[in-house]
Design a protein around this motif. Structure first.
Motif, PDB file in Angstrom:
ATOM      1  N   ALA A   1       0.813  -1.216   0.000  1.00  0.00           N
ATOM      2  CA  ALA A   1       0.000   0.000   0.000  1.00  0.00           C
ATOM      3  C   ALA A   1       0.851   1.271   0.000  1.00  0.00           C
ATOM      4  O   ALA A   1       0.333   2.360  -0.255  1.00  0.00           O
ATOM      5  CB  ALA A   1      -0.935   0.015   1.207  1.00  0.00           C
ATOM      6  N   ILE A   2       2.142   1.156   0.250  1.00  0.00           N
ATOM      7  CA  ILE A   2       3.001   2.336   0.404  1.00  0.00           C
ATOM      8  C   ILE A   2       3.232   3.028  -0.932  1.00  0.00           C
ATOM      9  O   ILE A   2       3.578   2.399  -1.933  1.00  0.00           O
ATOM     10  CB  ILE A   2       4.332   1.949   1.075  1.00  0.00           C
ATOM     11  CG1 ILE A   2       4.052   1.536   2.529  1.00  0.00           C
ATOM     12  CG2 ILE A   2       5.343   3.088   1.010  1.00  0.00           C
ATOM     13  CD1 ILE A   2       5.244   1.030   3.283  1.00  0.00           C
ATOM     14  N   ILE A   3       3.031   4.348  -0.909  1.00  0.00           N
ATOM     15  CA  ILE A   3       3.235   5.207  -2.082  1.00  0.00           C
ATOM     16  C   ILE A   3       4.360   6.177  -1.753  1.00  0.00           C
ATOM     17  O   ILE A   3       4.277   6.927  -0.773  1.00  0.00           O
ATOM     18  CB  ILE A   3       1.947   5.998  -2.415  1.00  0.00           C
ATOM     19  CG1 ILE A   3       0.784   5.037  -2.690  1.00  0.00           C
ATOM     20  CG2 ILE A   3       2.188   6.933  -3.601  1.00  0.00           C
ATOM     21  CD1 ILE A   3      -0.577   5.717  -2.722  1.00  0.00           C
ATOM     22  N   LEU A   4       5.409   6.162  -2.574  1.00  0.00           N
ATOM     23  CA  LEU A   4       6.582   7.015  -2.358  1.00  0.00           C
ATOM     24  C   LEU A   4       6.785   7.952  -3.528  1.00  0.00           C
ATOM     25  O   LEU A   4       6.455   7.613  -4.672  1.00  0.00           O
ATOM     26  CB  LEU A   4       7.843   6.156  -2.233  1.00  0.00           C
ATOM     27  CG  LEU A   4       7.892   5.135  -1.110  1.00  0.00           C
ATOM     28  CD1 LEU A   4       9.028   4.153  -1.352  1.00  0.00           C
ATOM     29  CD2 LEU A   4       8.058   5.831   0.223  1.00  0.00           C
ATOM     30  N   SER A   5       7.390   9.098  -3.285  1.00  0.00           N
ATOM     31  CA  SER A   5       7.829   9.964  -4.377  1.00  0.00           C
ATOM     32  C   SER A   5       9.021   9.281  -5.047  1.00  0.00           C
ATOM     33  O   SER A   5       9.669   8.417  -4.445  1.00  0.00           O
ATOM     34  CB  SER A   5       8.246  11.335  -3.837  1.00  0.00           C
ATOM     35  OG  SER A   5       9.444  11.221  -3.086  1.00  0.00           O
ATOM     36  N   GLU A   6       9.314   9.682  -6.273  1.00  0.00           N
ATOM     37  CA  GLU A   6      10.485   9.121  -6.959  1.00  0.00           C
ATOM     38  C   GLU A   6      11.749   9.407  -6.156  1.00  0.00           C
ATOM     39  O   GLU A   6      12.627   8.557  -6.040  1.00  0.00           O
ATOM     40  CB  GLU A   6      10.601   9.681  -8.379  1.00  0.00           C
ATOM     41  CG  GLU A   6       9.527   9.167  -9.327  1.00  0.00           C
ATOM     42  CD  GLU A   6       9.466   7.640  -9.398  1.00  0.00           C
ATOM     43  OE1 GLU A   6      10.529   6.996  -9.574  1.00  0.00           O
ATOM     44  OE2 GLU A   6       8.355   7.078  -9.260  1.00  0.00           O
ATOM     45  N   LYS A   7      11.834  10.593  -5.571  1.00  0.00           N
ATOM     46  CA  LYS A   7      12.987  10.974  -4.761  1.00  0.00           C
ATOM     47  C   LYS A   7      13.128  10.058  -3.542  1.00  0.00           C
ATOM     48  O   LYS A   7      14.224   9.605  -3.227  1.00  0.00           O
ATOM     49  CB  LYS A   7      12.828  12.432  -4.325  1.00  0.00           C
ATOM     50  CG  LYS A   7      13.933  12.954  -3.473  1.00  0.00           C
ATOM     51  CD  LYS A   7      13.652  14.410  -3.113  1.00  0.00           C
ATOM     52  CE  LYS A   7      14.632  14.932  -2.099  1.00  0.00           C
ATOM     53  NZ  LYS A   7      14.320  16.306  -1.706  1.00  0.00           N
TER      54      LYS A   7
END
Length: 181
Positions: A163-169
């Protein structure tokens, strides 16, 4: 206002005194003089930031270092977040340890994250609005960071990994062992 010590040196939970009646409630969100009296630490803030995120968003672990280091006073204005502070001060007795607390508008808790700490949060509700008070101005060249899933830190973000959503950075941040802070 009550100040509760966490397991990390100089990191505090701030719990307001709430006055409720049939009209609603009132509380003092922060009082610099009381904070300094209770902790012995500077509580002067110069920058306020707000972010809005959806379920599964994980922001962190970030910090400002050197002369641009920031202490933060954080709270959740809408929704639910799991907020995490990581002691990255090499000379600290709690270096490399983390502390987490759920912040919501209902519990009205705030977390004081001192200078030299990494900070991040995960969103546990459909959306969340998060508030940061900072005691120093942001400086892009002073960024430090640690990857969210670092095995040495082993932070439980209270979300299923899928479920984890991260920025590209944030997907490319260094490990704790690489010490860029």
């Amino acid at each position: 206002m009550k100040i509760k010590e966490t397991s990390l040196k100089d990191c505090y939970i701030i719990e307001p005194t709430i006055f409720e009646d049939e009209r609603g409630y009132f509380f003092e969100k922060f009082n610099e003089k009381k904070f300094e009296e209770l902790t012995g630490m500077n509580g002067h803030f110069v920058q306020d930031n707000i972010s809005k995120s959806s379920y599964g968003v994980l922001r962190g672990v970030h910090l400002q270092k050197g002369e641009h280091a920031q202490a933060k006073l954080v709270s959740c204005l809408e929704g639910r977040v799991f907020d995490v502070a990581v002691d990255l001060r090499k000379d600290s007795a709690t270096f490399g340890e983390w502390f987490g607390v759920e912040l919501t508008p209902e519990n009205k808790l705030q977390l004081y994250v001192p200078r030299g700490f990494g900070h991040g949060f995960s969103v546990l509700s459909e959306t969340a609005i998060f508030s940061y008070k900072c005691d120093n101005f942001y400086n892009k060249d002073s960024e430090g960071s640690v990857i969210w899933n670092d095995p040495d830190l082993n932070i439980d973000w209270k979300l299923p990994v899928e479920a984890i959503i991260l920025s590209e950075k944030d997907k490319l941040l260094p490990k704790f062992s690489e010490r860029n802070f």
